[in-house]
Design a protein around this motif. Sequence first.
Motif, mmCIF file in Angstrom:
data_model
loop_
_atom_site.group_PDB
_atom_site.id
_atom_site.type_symbol
_atom_site.label_atom_id
_atom_site.label_comp_id
_atom_site.label_asym_id
_atom_site.label_seq_id
_atom_site.Cartn_x
_atom_site.Cartn_y
_atom_site.Cartn_z
ATOM 1 N N ARG A 124 0.840 -1.203 0.000
ATOM 2 C CA ARG A 124 0.000 0.000 0.000
ATOM 3 C C ARG A 124 0.876 1.253 0.000
ATOM 4 O O ARG A 124 0.626 2.199 -0.739
ATOM 5 C CB ARG A 124 -0.943 -0.023 1.205
ATOM 6 N N SER A 134 3.915 1.541 -1.141
ATOM 7 C CA SER A 134 4.535 1.638 -2.455
ATOM 8 C C SER A 134 3.568 2.243 -3.466
ATOM 9 O O SER A 134 3.929 3.133 -4.244
ATOM 10 C CB SER A 134 4.984 0.249 -2.912
ATOM 11 N N ASN A 135 2.334 1.771 -3.455
ATOM 12 C CA ASN A 135 1.317 2.300 -4.375
ATOM 13 C C ASN A 135 1.030 3.772 -4.097
ATOM 14 O O ASN A 135 0.905 4.574 -5.033
ATOM 15 C CB ASN A 135 0.019 1.494 -4.267
ATOM 16 N N GLU A 136 0.923 4.133 -2.828
ATOM 17 C CA GLU A 136 0.626 5.524 -2.484
ATOM 18 C C GLU A 136 1.788 6.440 -2.843
ATOM 19 O O GLU A 136 1.574 7.547 -3.338
ATOM 20 C CB GLU A 136 0.258 5.633 -1.006
ATOM 21 N N ASP A 172 1.562 7.036 -6.492
ATOM 22 C CA ASP A 172 0.507 8.019 -6.785
ATOM 23 C C ASP A 172 0.961 9.435 -6.456
ATOM 24 O O ASP A 172 0.704 10.380 -7.209
ATOM 25 C CB ASP A 172 -0.770 7.692 -6.009
#
Length: 127
Positions: A82, A84-86, A89
Amino acid sequence: MSHPAPYPARLADEITRQLGQLADHLAQLPPPQAAHVIARVLDPDTGVLGGITHLVATGSLFAKDQAERGALPAEVWLALGRASNELGDIALDLDEHKHALQHASTQPSTTTAARPAPAPLVVRRHR
């Protein structure tokens, strides 16, 4: 067989120390130079933010492997994934402002020039 953990741990400590030094320097730079440094740091491909995002993604892969073996709770892997994804983004959101930072870094830093009008600090996000 032992793992060579001291070097990577020292490397992480040194990177952290250098990031602190960079922040200290940034606080003292004239606006055009500060904008230039910020633009380089935030570059999603070659900047610090991109490097940290890659590091967290790599950590997520490690945590996934360890979670599948039962050595780490699955929540650790999910949290790193999570994060890493944020971070990815955030890097994309900031990349939208790359040209503004680059433009600000080319402006002369003179005190006699007319100051730009201040902008309101409450802005709605576009997604």
